[in-house]
Write an enzyme that holds these catalytic residues in place. Structure first.
Site, mmCIF file in Angstrom:
data_model
loop_
_atom_site.group_PDB
_atom_site.id
_atom_site.type_symbol
_atom_site.label_atom_id
_atom_site.label_comp_id
_atom_site.label_asym_id
_atom_site.label_seq_id
_atom_site.Cartn_x
_atom_site.Cartn_y
_atom_site.Cartn_z
ATOM 1 N N TRP A 54 -4.819 -26.604 -9.523
ATOM 2 C CA TRP A 54 -3.597 -27.234 -10.035
ATOM 3 C C TRP A 54 -3.712 -28.760 -10.067
ATOM 4 O O TRP A 54 -4.332 -29.353 -9.185
ATOM 5 C CB TRP A 54 -2.436 -26.829 -9.112
ATOM 6 C CG TRP A 54 -1.191 -27.636 -9.294
ATOM 7 C CD1 TRP A 54 -0.856 -28.792 -8.631
ATOM 8 C CD2 TRP A 54 -0.117 -27.378 -10.199
ATOM 9 N NE1 TRP A 54 0.369 -29.245 -9.070
ATOM 10 C CE2 TRP A 54 0.845 -28.399 -10.024
ATOM 11 C CE3 TRP A 54 0.130 -26.364 -11.138
ATOM 12 C CZ2 TRP A 54 2.037 -28.438 -10.759
ATOM 13 C CZ3 TRP A 54 1.311 -26.411 -11.867
ATOM 14 C CH2 TRP A 54 2.256 -27.441 -11.669
ATOM 15 N N ASP A 57 0.876 -35.259 -10.939
ATOM 16 C CA ASP A 57 0.873 -36.684 -11.284
ATOM 17 C C ASP A 57 -0.501 -37.371 -11.311
ATOM 18 O O ASP A 57 -1.310 -37.165 -10.408
ATOM 19 C CB ASP A 57 1.656 -37.490 -10.242
ATOM 20 C CG ASP A 57 3.004 -36.937 -9.915
ATOM 21 O OD1 ASP A 57 3.387 -35.911 -10.470
ATOM 22 O OD2 ASP A 57 3.682 -37.541 -9.074
#
Ligand code: FRU
Length: 529
Positions: A54, A57
């Site tokens: 994953w 930001d």
């Protein structure tokens, strides 16, 4: 000649020594990691994405010893959010990236329970400093006590690969001043100005005050001589009206002589067709007085009009340009690639300028180095839906100047019943993207509970409209009129949906110039066994 070969050999050996241990460490990390990419149908060719697992930001985007370093919020052990690590890539040109080992792991008392949240990077005395948020989740024993502590911490590297967390951590706690929440206090952005270091941190006022008012997002400024000892300066901006209950991921730069504050507010409610994403990313132009720590500024404005854009980070390029990379995804949505061993990706790097009171966003020039072949046409007048020979692809760059007198659609990633539709309405100058039929359907939720399939931007009236579109396997970024607007969106079509159609909507569609470039790869491609 001999000297030349010796030099080449030394350079090759140095490069091998630099990269070999690192790449084997990456492989070791990948091997340790239960998650690998199993299907590359949507894996980007040239947008930064996690090697597996994953990513959210952008983090720590900076230059170090002449290279560009880029980090990202990363959970290596699954394709969903988990205790945050920092993924790491490096590049000489902002376009071709190499994977480096995970830079930060949650392993200290101040970050172990929640993770190493977002932050920034800066070079100082030959070392690379990362300043990030340590997030600690607390057991909830009473609603009167915070359920988390967020503090700012420093990790240092002298090779740009391995990072040590310093003994002085945490270096910044939420200041004990009135109106600053002790629990939502994160995402430090550090920069240097006149020999001092400054950091801004995303924050909010304490939750619902006695009068019942909702928390307001705000940005807190600190000052330091050495990146380790920090003094609180001021709250430089705070939400007013419908500007959100928490401001995350602040960034700051002086661009073209103008101070610019960028941040990502949570909780902004939709206003008509504006603010339709779950969270927003915005900018404010202003003027920071470094002595008093006050920032005089105007209103905020949207940075990107697409479905998927959040938490952007900026850095100064080696030649001084301000470069932005954002997360090309959005919270509260679905990430269909998570069944393929990876999730989420970044935008292409973009150059920022301030002109006429607006922030202009254009793709960086360096992206031209991805171009392989070009197909161009001039002065085409189309009277019915048409495609153009060699203008199609799942990846590629499309540049077109189109007459703005008449309305038109452009269908991208078209095939079977799939298409992503761009439409321009000449009556009101509104440009839209619609992803209702883009492939695997991804819902776009917003905090008002509406689900929408369209995003739009109102353009200034002009005689022509200039588009520069980047297509990658599961993303579309549309730059309009040399920076006037940009729209970034994830799409999940079949690999075979590569068609591009031009559709006149009121009489004819006049394309003054059009070029399509096939593009090469900029990031390491998954090795699927
Ligand atoms: C924004 C954010 C940041 C935080 C990070 C955690 O997307 O919520 O505020 O640092 O994600 O992954």
């Amino acid at each position: 000649m001999r000297k030349f070969f010796k030099k080449m050999l030394t350079a090759a050996v140095t490069a091998a020594c630099f990269f070999m241990p690192v790449s084997s460490q990456v492989e070791a990390a990948v091997e340790r990691n239960p998650v690998t990419v199993t299907n590359a149908r949507w894996y980007p060719a040239y947008h930064i994405a996690p090697y597996a697992g994953w990513a959210n930001d952008p983090n720590g985007f900076c230059t170090y010893k002449g290279d560009y370093h880029f980090f990202y919020q990363h959970y290596p052990y699954a394709t969903h959010w988990g205790p945050m690590h920092w993924g790491h890539v490096v590049s000489k040109d902002l376009v071709h990236w190499q994977n480096l080992p995970v830079a930060l792991e949650p392993d200290h008392i101040y970050d172990a329970s929640g993770g190493c949240f977002s932050g920034s990077g800066i070079e100082k005395d030959g070392k690379l400093y990362l300043i990030y948020t340590g997030h600690v989740d607390l057991p909830v024993i009473s609603k009167d006590y915070a359920d988390r502590i967020e503090s700012q911490n420093v990790a240092v590297s002298d090779d740009g690969v391995h990072f040590e967390k310093i003994a002085e951590n945490p270096v910044i706690y939420a200041p004990k001043v009135e109106g600053v929440s002790q629990s939502d206090f994160r995402d430090p952005k550090v920069w240097q100005h006149n020999g001092k270091y400054y950091a801004i941190v995303g924050s909010r006022t304490p939750t619902v005050d006695p009068a019942g008012n909702e928390a307001k997002g705000q940005i807190v400024l600190f000052e330091s001589d050495d990146l380790i000892n920090w003094n609180y300066k001021n709250i430089i901006a705070r939400a007013e009206g419908n500007q959100g209950f928490m401001w995350e991921c602040p960034n700051f730069a002086n661009i073209d002589g103008q101070d610019v504050l960028i941040f990502s507010p949570q909780g902004v409610k939709p206003e008509g067709n504006k603010y339709l994403n779950w969270h927003q990313s915005v900018y404010m132009l202003g003027n920071l007085n470094y002595n008093t720590g006050t920032f005089t500024h105007g209103n905020f404005d949207i940075l990107d009009y697409g479905f998927d854009f959040y938490a952007p980070q900026i850095t100064q390029a080696l030649d001084g340009r301000t470069i932005l990379i954002g997360w090309l995804d959005m919270w509260a949505g679905k990430f269909p690639e998570d069944t393929d061993g990876w999730a989420c990706q970044m935008t292409v790097p973009r150059e920022l300028h301030v002109k006429g009171g607006k922030l202009l966003t254009t793709p960086i020039e360096e992206l031209k180095s991805l171009r392989i072949s070009e197909t161009s046409y001039q002065n085409l007048t189309l009277t019915k839906k048409s495609s153009l020979k060699n203008i199609s692809g799942a990846t590629g760059e499309l540049i077109a100047t189109i007459d703005a007198k008449n309305s038109f659609d452009i269908e991208l990633r078209s095939g079977g019943s799939e298409k992503t539709v761009l439409s321009y309405n000449a009556k009101n100058n509104i440009f839209k993207i619609n992803r209702a039929k883009s492939g695997v359907f991804v819902e776009s939720n917003n905090i008002a509970g509406n689900k929408t399939v369209e995003r739009e931007v109102k353009l200034n009236p002009a005689s022509e409209i200039k588009l520069q579109i980047f297509l990658d396997r599961s993303s579309i970024e549309i730059f309009i009129n040399d920076g006037e607007a940009v729209m970034s969106t994830r799409v999940y079509p079949k690999e075979t949906s590569t068609g591009i159609n031009f559709v006149p909507r009121s009489g004819s569609m006049t394309i003054r110039n059009i070029s399509f470039y096939t593009l090469g790869e900029g990031i390491p491609q998954p090795n699927i066994k």
